[in-house]
Design a protein around this motif. Sequence first.
Motif, PDB file in Angstrom:
ATOM      1  N   ASP A 136       1.135   4.284 -39.835  1.00 41.90           N
ATOM      2  CA  ASP A 136       2.637   3.857 -38.610  1.00 41.90           C
ATOM      3  C   ASP A 136       2.697   4.222 -37.671  1.00 41.90           C
ATOM      4  O   ASP A 136       3.886   4.056 -37.173  1.00 41.90           O
ATOM      5  CB  ASP A 136       2.968   5.443 -39.736  1.00 41.90           C
ATOM      6  N   VAL A 137       1.168   3.802 -36.835  1.00 43.59           N
ATOM      7  CA  VAL A 137       1.179   3.352 -35.836  1.00 43.59           C
ATOM      8  C   VAL A 137       0.913   2.428 -34.852  1.00 43.59           C
ATOM      9  O   VAL A 137       0.805   0.802 -35.831  1.00 43.59           O
ATOM     10  CB  VAL A 137       0.281   4.077 -34.639  1.00 43.59           C
ATOM     11  N   VAL A 138       2.585   2.184 -34.335  1.00 45.71           N
ATOM     12  CA  VAL A 138       2.513   0.679 -34.016  1.00 45.71           C
ATOM     13  C   VAL A 138       2.097  -0.139 -33.416  1.00 45.71           C
ATOM     14  O   VAL A 138       1.269  -1.362 -33.466  1.00 45.71           O
ATOM     15  CB  VAL A 138       4.389   0.557 -34.067  1.00 45.71           C
ATOM     16  N   ASN A 147      11.537  -0.155 -41.912  1.00 42.87           N
ATOM     17  CA  ASN A 147      12.607  -0.797 -41.274  1.00 42.87           C
ATOM     18  C   ASN A 147      11.284  -1.244 -39.687  1.00 42.87           C
ATOM     19  O   ASN A 147      11.118  -0.483 -39.635  1.00 42.87           O
ATOM     20  CB  ASN A 147      13.661   0.072 -41.036  1.00 42.87           C
ATOM     21  N   PRO A 148      12.082  -2.217 -38.839  1.00 48.88           N
ATOM     22  CA  PRO A 148      12.497  -2.435 -37.792  1.00 48.88           C
ATOM     23  C   PRO A 148      12.252  -1.258 -36.601  1.00 48.88           C
ATOM     24  O   PRO A 148      11.252  -1.875 -35.705  1.00 48.88           O
ATOM     25  CB  PRO A 148      12.396  -3.870 -37.157  1.00 48.88           C
ATOM     26  N   GLN A 149      12.435  -0.258 -36.367  1.00 48.69           N
ATOM     27  CA  GLN A 149      12.655   0.579 -35.746  1.00 48.69           C
ATOM     28  C   GLN A 149      11.295   1.573 -35.320  1.00 48.69           C
ATOM     29  O   GLN A 149      11.176   1.753 -35.980  1.00 48.69           O
ATOM     30  CB  GLN A 149      13.823   1.403 -35.552  1.00 48.69           C
ATOM     31  N   VAL A 150      11.494   1.856 -33.709  1.00 47.81           N
ATOM     32  CA  VAL A 150      10.451   2.404 -33.491  1.00 47.81           C
ATOM     33  C   VAL A 150      10.714   3.366 -33.080  1.00 47.81           C
ATOM     34  O   VAL A 150      11.999   3.702 -32.039  1.00 47.81           O
ATOM     35  CB  VAL A 150       9.222   1.277 -33.091  1.00 47.81           C
ATOM     36  N   ARG A 151       9.358   4.211 -32.350  1.00 48.11           N
ATOM     37  CA  ARG A 151      10.088   5.821 -31.595  1.00 48.11           C
ATOM     38  C   ARG A 151       8.862   6.304 -31.013  1.00 48.11           C
ATOM     39  O   ARG A 151       7.679   5.977 -31.282  1.00 48.11           O
ATOM     40  CB  ARG A 151      10.341   6.995 -32.294  1.00 48.11           C
ATOM     41  N   CYS A 152       8.918   5.943 -29.192  1.00 58.99           N
ATOM     42  CA  CYS A 152       7.722   7.104 -28.595  1.00 58.99           C
ATOM     43  C   CYS A 152       6.800   8.084 -28.357  1.00 58.99           C
ATOM     44  O   CYS A 152       8.014   8.701 -28.552  1.00 58.99           O
ATOM     45  CB  CYS A 152       7.746   5.734 -27.248  1.00 58.99           C
ATOM     46  N   MET A 153       5.953   8.216 -28.774  1.00 60.21           N
ATOM     47  CA  MET A 153       5.744   9.848 -29.101  1.00 60.21           C
ATOM     48  C   MET A 153       5.609  10.064 -27.993  1.00 60.21           C
ATOM     49  O   MET A 153       5.844   9.837 -26.123  1.00 60.21           O
ATOM     50  CB  MET A 153       4.320   9.835 -29.317  1.00 60.21           C
ATOM     51  N   LYS A 154       5.275  11.850 -27.292  1.00 60.66           N
ATOM     52  CA  LYS A 154       5.508  12.426 -25.971  1.00 60.66           C
ATOM     53  C   LYS A 154       4.088  12.044 -25.496  1.00 60.66           C
ATOM     54  O   LYS A 154       4.527  12.686 -23.807  1.00 60.66           O
ATOM     55  CB  LYS A 154       5.163  13.932 -26.248  1.00 60.66           C
ATOM     56  N   ASP A 155       3.158  11.536 -25.954  1.00 58.15           N
ATOM     57  CA  ASP A 155       2.170  11.186 -24.723  1.00 58.15           C
ATOM     58  C   ASP A 155       2.153   9.989 -23.867  1.00 58.15           C
ATOM     59  O   ASP A 155       2.314   9.530 -23.306  1.00 58.15           O
ATOM     60  CB  ASP A 155       0.826  11.011 -25.871  1.00 58.15           C
ATOM     61  N   GLY A 156       4.068   9.415 -23.968  1.00 63.89           N
ATOM     62  CA  GLY A 156       4.033   8.151 -23.786  1.00 63.89           C
ATOM     63  C   GLY A 156       3.672   7.158 -23.343  1.00 63.89           C
ATOM     64  O   GLY A 156       3.922   6.037 -23.136  1.00 63.89           O
ATOM     65  N   THR A 165       6.372   3.676 -35.885  1.00 68.16           N
ATOM     66  CA  THR A 165       7.399   3.452 -37.013  1.00 68.16           C
ATOM     67  C   THR A 165       8.178   4.529 -36.402  1.00 68.16           C
ATOM     68  O   THR A 165       8.199   5.785 -37.528  1.00 68.16           O
ATOM     69  CB  THR A 165       7.374   2.851 -38.598  1.00 68.16           C
ATOM     70  N   LYS A 166      10.038   4.219 -37.034  1.00 67.97           N
ATOM     71  CA  LYS A 166      10.761   4.964 -36.886  1.00 67.97           C
ATOM     72  C   LYS A 166      10.662   6.203 -38.068  1.00 67.97           C
ATOM     73  O   LYS A 166      11.120   7.008 -38.500  1.00 67.97           O
ATOM     74  CB  LYS A 166      12.351   5.210 -36.364  1.00 67.97           C
TER      75      LYS A 166
END
Length: 264
Positions: free
Chosen positions: A75-77, A211-220, A225-226
Amino acid sequence: MNYMIKKPTEIKKMRISGKIAAEVLEMIEKYVRPNISTEDINQICHDYIIHEKKAISACLGYHGFPKSICTSINDVVCHGIPNKKKILKEGDIVNIDITIIKDNYHSDTSKMFLIGETSILSKRLCTIAQESLYRSLKLVQPGIPLYKIGETIQNYVENNNFSVVKEYCGHGIGRNFHEEPHILHYKNKDNNIVLKKDMIFTIEPMINSGNPQVRCMKDGWTVKTKDRSLSAQYEHTILVTEYGCEILTWRKNEKICQKLSNKN
């Protein structure tokens, strides 16, 4: 617009850089198996780039990125950071992204690796991601509006019931890692750029099973994928030629339409 056009001396150097990037992906394939850590994969690639190819990883230290390659699992884009605790297991899919600097010129490429026996969904997602890239490559030639690349990718991906990530895109490349133009992987007619001979850029569609939405993890860096669905990506650096394109990062086992010129 002319600043996007590469000189013959630059093209010659980028062919060399592109060949090295492709060779890294070819070299690492035999190591990408269950029970290897992504840190081990990173170290093998790093040593090969530095010692065998006398080149530099463009990723290492780029805006503080800590490793020489990106390894993006399931799930890592994109922009997954290699880690000794991240162990590949049967059924995983992983994108390995290689960016090389040789003689001051960059190249950028990535591909998916399927670990052992993977699900039908995983295989199909990777196949559609690769084919979406190939379909866009077949379109490239002087005179084509840039937006047609994204339109072709989006139509193909969505017709196969997957989605296109819109937050990240391909890019011009040369002396710098990221140059103009931005290469969107979805339809957007706002950009009125028309392709010209001797432009060099990457096409690198990221597609999700959900879905196309993504989120960035705390490591920056790590982008997921959301909805935790699977994601796949393929990338090439290409040169616009008189009648089509030359894939500077073409790998020897790739079979693509004859219209494309590969000098490797």
